[in-house]
Every structure is written in structure tokens, then in C-alpha cells.
Design a protein around this motif. Sequence first.
Motif: not given
Length: 138
Positions: A72-79, A84-91
Motif C-alpha cells: 500500500n505504501l508503494r502505491q501511495d508513493m507512486a501517486r 498510508y503515506l500520511t499515516s507513516l508521516g505522522t508516525l
Amino acid sequence: MRRVVMLVVLIVCAVPIIAASTGCSVKATIKQTTDTTSNVTGTTSGRTWFTEEGQLAPDFKANAFVSLNEHNLRQDMARGHGEYLTSLGTLLGVPADRQADFSAHAQAAYTRLAPAHQGGADDIFAVLRHNASAVGAR
């Protein structure tokens, strides 16, 4: 039946005598066994990832998140955006007003990781942690 009783008595008496003659003590053997077991489980069971209460340690939350959500992170990174990318940024401690920059950096990094799905979860985590630092994460 009498032979069985004699055999059991012989074994029960012989084992302590043999152990004592070799300088081995039950206390020392148990200590060695538990120490070895503790050393093995302490280094292979992921104890450092968890607190005494069994909760995931704060330092490992982002790493675990990437490992569990790599696809899912790969997909968010591509877009260049996504939950998932926002959640990771928060973490990772990226401030809310810097999330867009974090996502843009992640999208740029994706072009380096994308060919033939180069890099695993560890590589993605390292790149995104670096990106988080670059945009002012804690």
C-alpha cells in the motif's frame, strides 16, 4: 515386576552418582540452560521491539508499519499521496503542515525504488525516514 523395580532403583541411584563424579551439579546445569535460552530468545524473538507491557516500542512503530503495509505504501508513493503515506508521516513525526512536502519527496523517491520493485520494506523505510527528516520531522 521385580526386575522393573530394580531397574528403576538402579537408574535413580546411578544418575546422581554419575553426575556428581563428573563435577556437574543440577543447579549449574539449570543455570547454564536458562542463561543460554535467555540469550537466544533475547536476540531472536524481537524483545527489543516491545515494551514490558507487550506494546510495540515507539521507536519501532514506523518500521513495523512499513513492513506490514509495504504494498500500500508503494502505491501511495507512486501517486504522491494517500492514507498510508500520511499515516507513516505522522508516525515519523512529520508536522501536518509538512505532509504535502513529505508526500512529494516520497513520490520522487519512488522513481528510484520502482524499477523491478527494487528495495524491500527496509529500503522503503530508510528512504521515507530520510524524507521525513528532510521536511522537518521531529
